[in-house]
Scaffold this motif. Sequence first.
Motif, PDB file in Angstrom:
ATOM      1  N   VAL A  80       0.240  -0.944  -0.346  1.00 39.98           N
ATOM      2  CA  VAL A  80       0.015  -0.098   0.120  1.00 39.98           C
ATOM      3  C   VAL A  80       0.773   1.305   0.348  1.00 39.98           C
ATOM      4  CG1 VAL A  80      -1.735   1.052   1.017  1.00 39.98           C
ATOM      5  CG2 VAL A  80      -1.951  -0.921   1.925  1.00 39.98           C
ATOM      6  N   ALA A  81       1.750   1.059   0.857  1.00 43.74           N
ATOM      7  CA  ALA A  81       3.212   2.076   1.005  1.00 43.74           C
ATOM      8  C   ALA A  81       3.018   2.510  -0.505  1.00 43.74           C
ATOM      9  CB  ALA A  81       4.052   2.452   2.081  1.00 43.74           C
ATOM     10  N   THR A  82       3.842   1.396  -1.137  1.00 44.72           N
ATOM     11  CA  THR A  82       4.548   1.449  -2.361  1.00 44.72           C
ATOM     12  C   THR A  82       3.469   1.616  -3.985  1.00 44.72           C
ATOM     13  OG1 THR A  82       5.599  -0.411  -2.213  1.00 44.72           O
ATOM     14  CG2 THR A  82       5.172   0.234  -4.665  1.00 44.72           C
ATOM     15  N   MET A  83       2.543   2.186  -3.883  1.00 37.86           N
ATOM     16  CA  MET A  83       1.500   2.372  -3.919  1.00 37.86           C
ATOM     17  C   MET A  83       1.082   3.812  -3.823  1.00 37.86           C
ATOM     18  SD  MET A  83      -2.717   0.953  -5.240  1.00 37.86           S
ATOM     19  CE  MET A  83      -2.866   1.374  -7.113  1.00 37.86           C
ATOM     20  N   VAL A  84       1.428   4.425  -2.705  1.00 40.41           N
ATOM     21  CA  VAL A  84       1.035   5.974  -2.416  1.00 40.41           C
ATOM     22  C   VAL A  84       2.446   6.826  -2.989  1.00 40.41           C
ATOM     23  CG1 VAL A  84       1.046   7.363  -0.353  1.00 40.41           C
ATOM     24  CG2 VAL A  84      -0.722   5.447  -0.639  1.00 40.41           C
ATOM     25  N   GLU A  85       3.478   5.930  -3.165  1.00 41.35           N
ATOM     26  CA  GLU A  85       4.084   6.372  -3.218  1.00 41.35           C
ATOM     27  C   GLU A  85       4.544   6.620  -4.751  1.00 41.35           C
ATOM     28  OE1 GLU A  85       8.716   8.011  -2.898  1.00 41.35           O
ATOM     29  OE2 GLU A  85       7.473   6.847  -1.145  1.00 41.35           O
ATOM     30  N   LEU A  86       3.670   5.864  -5.292  1.00 41.65           N
ATOM     31  CA  LEU A  86       3.789   5.805  -6.955  1.00 41.65           C
ATOM     32  C   LEU A  86       2.772   6.908  -6.894  1.00 41.65           C
ATOM     33  CD1 LEU A  86       4.289   1.944  -8.075  1.00 41.65           C
ATOM     34  CD2 LEU A  86       5.771   4.433  -7.889  1.00 41.65           C
ATOM     35  N   ILE A  87       1.808   6.916  -7.002  1.00 39.01           N
ATOM     36  CA  ILE A  87      -0.221   7.771  -7.332  1.00 39.01           C
ATOM     37  C   ILE A  87      -0.528   8.796  -5.858  1.00 39.01           C
ATOM     38  CG2 ILE A  87       0.019   6.456  -9.100  1.00 39.01           C
ATOM     39  CD1 ILE A  87      -2.392   4.841  -7.629  1.00 39.01           C
ATOM     40  N   GLY A  88       0.263   8.515  -5.067  1.00 39.20           N
ATOM     41  CA  GLY A  88      -0.142   8.998  -3.855  1.00 39.20           C
ATOM     42  C   GLY A  88      -0.633  10.338  -3.700  1.00 39.20           C
ATOM     43  N   ASN A  89      -0.601  11.231  -4.547  1.00 37.14           N
ATOM     44  CA  ASN A  89      -0.719  12.851  -4.275  1.00 37.14           C
ATOM     45  C   ASN A  89      -1.443  13.151  -5.117  1.00 37.14           C
ATOM     46  OD1 ASN A  89       0.689  14.234  -6.573  1.00 37.14           O
ATOM     47  ND2 ASN A  89       2.096  14.128  -6.171  1.00 37.14           N
ATOM     48  N   LYS A  90      -2.292  14.115  -4.833  1.00 40.42           N
ATOM     49  CA  LYS A  90      -3.346  14.333  -5.734  1.00 40.42           C
ATOM     50  C   LYS A  90      -3.671  14.759  -7.732  1.00 40.42           C
ATOM     51  CE  LYS A  90      -4.747  20.231  -5.154  1.00 40.42           C
ATOM     52  NZ  LYS A  90      -5.655  20.680  -4.547  1.00 40.42           N
ATOM     53  N   TRP A  91      -2.327  15.596  -7.399  1.00 37.50           N
ATOM     54  CA  TRP A  91      -2.118  15.842  -8.585  1.00 37.50           C
ATOM     55  C   TRP A  91      -1.569  14.779  -9.439  1.00 37.50           C
ATOM     56  CZ3 TRP A  91      -4.167  20.120  -9.253  1.00 37.50           C
ATOM     57  CH2 TRP A  91      -3.682  21.584  -7.946  1.00 37.50           C
ATOM     58  N   LYS A  92      -1.120  13.705  -9.463  1.00 36.43           N
ATOM     59  CA  LYS A  92      -1.235  12.668 -10.234  1.00 36.43           C
ATOM     60  C   LYS A  92      -2.163  11.233  -9.808  1.00 36.43           C
ATOM     61  CE  LYS A  92       3.871  11.499  -9.013  1.00 36.43           C
ATOM     62  NZ  LYS A  92       4.627  10.692  -7.948  1.00 36.43           N
TER      63      LYS A  92
END
Length: 116
Positions: free
Chosen positions: A12-24
Amino acid sequence: MLTKNELPACPVATMVELIGNKWKLLIIRNLLASTSRFGELRKDIPGISQKVLTDNLRALESDGLVTRTVYAEVPPKVEYSLSELGNTLRPLFKEMEAWGNSYKDYISNQKLPDIN
């Protein structure tokens, strides 16, 4: 792109790292709908600056989620689309859309407290 050793142990942390900001998230949402040019993305994502859009597109491309295609034209034409890997996010975004709609319905059906 993060190396295998730099990735968090938690998926889950990996996914947040990759796409976890609102702009992405908003960029991916738009690219799920269609291939877009830079100006189209900027127009369709209110509040995003040119620098932030550029930085996030570069990060998504570096992580293998977005493909940047440059056409040999004058002026140069550049299009962004989801890569094959990026397209695997489609079911996740459908679920997020369904959850968001359910939450909106939940909030809409809440009774406001009677103040009188």
